[in-house]
Design an enzyme around this catalytic site. Structure first.
Site, PDB file in Angstrom:
ATOM      1  N   SER A 185      44.201 -14.697 -41.732  1.00 34.04           N
ATOM      2  CA  SER A 185      45.340 -13.841 -41.394  1.00 34.04           C
ATOM      3  C   SER A 185      46.237 -13.504 -42.571  1.00 34.04           C
ATOM      4  CB  SER A 185      46.171 -14.500 -40.295  1.00 34.04           C
ATOM      5  OG  SER A 185      46.639 -15.763 -40.710  1.00 34.04           O
ATOM      6  N   HIS A 213      41.728 -11.687 -36.084  1.00 31.95           N
ATOM      7  CA  HIS A 213      41.884 -10.516 -36.960  1.00 31.95           C
ATOM      8  C   HIS A 213      40.567  -9.773 -37.181  1.00 31.95           C
ATOM      9  CE1 HIS A 213      46.081 -11.334 -38.007  1.00 31.95           C
ATOM     10  NE2 HIS A 213      45.719 -12.600 -37.834  1.00 31.95           N
ATOM     11  N   LYS A 244      46.249  -7.853 -31.173  1.00 31.77           N
ATOM     12  CA  LYS A 244      46.037  -7.116 -32.429  1.00 31.77           C
ATOM     13  C   LYS A 244      45.227  -5.846 -32.117  1.00 31.77           C
ATOM     14  CE  LYS A 244      46.617 -11.566 -34.574  1.00 31.77           C
ATOM     15  NZ  LYS A 244      48.078 -11.511 -34.580  1.00 31.77           N
TER      16      LYS A 244
HETATM   17  N1  PMP Z   1      45.080 -16.938 -34.460  1.00 37.44           N
HETATM   18  C1  PMP Z   1      45.332 -16.268 -35.593  1.00 37.44           C
HETATM   19  C2  PMP Z   1      44.358 -16.377 -36.716  1.00 37.44           C
HETATM   20  C3  PMP Z   1      46.473 -15.486 -35.720  1.00 37.44           C
HETATM   21  O1  PMP Z   1      46.730 -14.833 -36.859  1.00 37.44           O
HETATM   22  C4  PMP Z   1      47.367 -15.392 -34.625  1.00 37.44           C
HETATM   23  C5  PMP Z   1      48.619 -14.532 -34.655  1.00 37.44           C
HETATM   24  N2  PMP Z   1      48.986 -13.990 -35.802  1.00 37.44           N
HETATM   25  C6  PMP Z   1      47.074 -16.110 -33.473  1.00 37.44           C
HETATM   26  C7  PMP Z   1      45.924 -16.862 -33.416  1.00 37.44           C
HETATM   27  C8  PMP Z   1      48.023 -16.097 -32.300  1.00 37.44           C
HETATM   28  O2  PMP Z   1      47.877 -14.923 -31.585  1.00 37.44           O
HETATM   29  P1  PMP Z   1      49.025 -14.383 -30.621  1.00 37.44           P
HETATM   30  O3  PMP Z   1      50.042 -13.735 -31.478  1.00 37.44           O
HETATM   31  O4  PMP Z   1      48.313 -13.445 -29.740  1.00 37.44           O
HETATM   32  O5  PMP Z   1      49.591 -15.552 -29.882  1.00 37.44           O
END
Ligand code: PMP
Length: 399
Positions: A185, A213, A244
């Protein structure tokens, strides 16, 4: 006041940022114009930090589906599926996701964060081992902590280090869950999944891949990094989010293990929180259909990603290791990062400011994320804004 004492250093850091005019939480989006534009703090902004990879948040089919569902079934489920029962949309979304991945089953969670928390804390318990890539997301770390299992970190994307640790575990490798992300991320680089799958097979461990992602971004059908690497059937658990590429909120885990269904009774972050609302489920289902039927969005996303990465590289910025829809600009100091972030805002470009401890290696980042919804002109405007700060002397002046 004693319980608040520990926040004093945080208050001081926040105040220092506020004094220099910086507070990303308080950049108020007065008006969201499109997936890539907003009016924020009274000025027009190009949004280049949204994770809205396919630009579907304003798609008419998604919006209509959400509105119809809210009218037909109400605004919320007001409880957990274990207590209140499932809505037909939950069941259908799970079936559609399972078909999409070609997996036996899927569980939908209320967010991506909760999906990681729910799966990791339930799959592993004290006595088990979690082998996690050191760059994994906070939700993975938190899920690991909640499990009570032994947590061992291996060096980011370093297959030799992973193997060394698996070898040391001996027979315990059978009780080991390896946890990685598809696209990471913060820096936008990919896991070497073919090698990781090879190791997990040789050592008899299990593998969970967080494709938050990479869903809709990688693979011939947009199923993620495991699809691109040709190893999707070898992944035990794929976790991801609707927040996303699918433009909503929610999370999921897909698996071929028949035991996945038992998690519905054992996973506290599934049992003890309200299930996704009808409008969210409906817009997610519509977005999944679009993801499947519009591969052109993926091509567009990659054209934009390549263009931004190449241009910023030519300008001499130090970037993440490979082109991807996450383009991370590495900066030498917090002051530089803050100054550049403010300067970009001033030129109408919103990116994510990421400072330690949220960064993988303690560095400072401006994290851009690209969307299929960006026009070529918008990508060029983002590049021009960066270009105006190409020389650090200039950046220092606005600090
Ligand atoms: N896993 C990863 C790799 C993320 O980057 C994120 C959020 N940026 C999440 C899980 C959590 O997702 P959410 O925002 O839908 O709770």
């Amino acid at each position: 006041m004693a319980i608040f004492d520990k926040f004093q250093h945080l208050a001081a850091t926040r105040q220092a940022l506020a004094d220099s005019g910086i507070d990303s939480i308080h950049v108020v989006m007065d008006n969201i114009v499109s997936p890539t534009e907003a009016v924020a703090n009274g000025r027009n902004m190009i949004l280049a930090g949204t994770n809205n990879y396919l630009g579907l948040t304003f798609d008419p089919m998604c919006i209509d589906a959400a509105c119809d569902a809210a009218r037909a079934e109400g605004t919320g489920t007001t409880g957990s599926r274990v207590a209140n029962g499932s809505y037909s949309g939950h069941v259908e979304l799970e079936r559609e996701l399972a078909d999409f991945f070609g997996f036996r089953g899927v569980i939908v969670f209320s967010t991506g964060y909760v999906a990681n928390l729910g799966m990791l804390s339930t799959l592993t318990n004290p006595g088990d081992v979690l082998l996690i890539d050191s760059d994994c997301h906070a939700s993975i770390y938190d899920g690991c902590r909640l499990s009570g299992a032994d947590i061992i970190r291996f060096r980011h994307n370093n297959v030799d280090d992973l193997e060394k640790r698996l070898r040391r575990l001996g027979e315990r490798s059978a009780n080991t869950l390896i946890v990685v992300e598809g696209i990471y991320s913060m820096l936008g680089d990919r896991a070497p999944l073919a090698d990781i799958v090879d190791l997990k097979r040789r050592y008899g461990a299990y593998l969970l891949v967080d494709e938050a992602h990479s869903l809709g971004v990688l693979g011939d059908r947009g199923r993620g990094c495991a699809e691109e690497a040709g190893v999707i059937e070898d992944v035990d658990f794929i976790v991801g989010t609707f927040s996303k590429s699918l433009g909503a909120i929610g999370g999921y885990c897909a698996s071929n293990h028949p035991e996945l269904d038992l998690m519905r009774y054992a996973s506290r972050p599934y049992v003890f929180t309200a299930s996704p609302s009808p409008s969210i489920v409906a817009s997610t289902r519509a977005a999944l259909k679009i993801l499947c039927s519009r591969p052109d969005l993926r091509s567009r996303l990659w054209q934009n990603a390549q263009r931004l990465y190449q241009r910023l590289q030519e300008l001499g910025f130090v970037l993440g290791p490979e082109p991807s829809p996450i383009v991370a600009v590495r900066l030498e100091s917090k002051e530089q990062a803050l100054a550049l972030w403010l300067g970009l805002l001033d030129r109408g470009v919103y990116v994510n400011l990421v400072l330690p401890p949220a960064t993988p290696d303690g560095g400072c980042l401006l994290r851009c994320s690209v969307s299929a919804g960006h026009s070529r002109e918008q990508i060029d405007t983002i590049c021009e804004a960066f270009e105006s700060f190409q020389s650090w002397e200039q950046t220092a002046q606005i600090a």
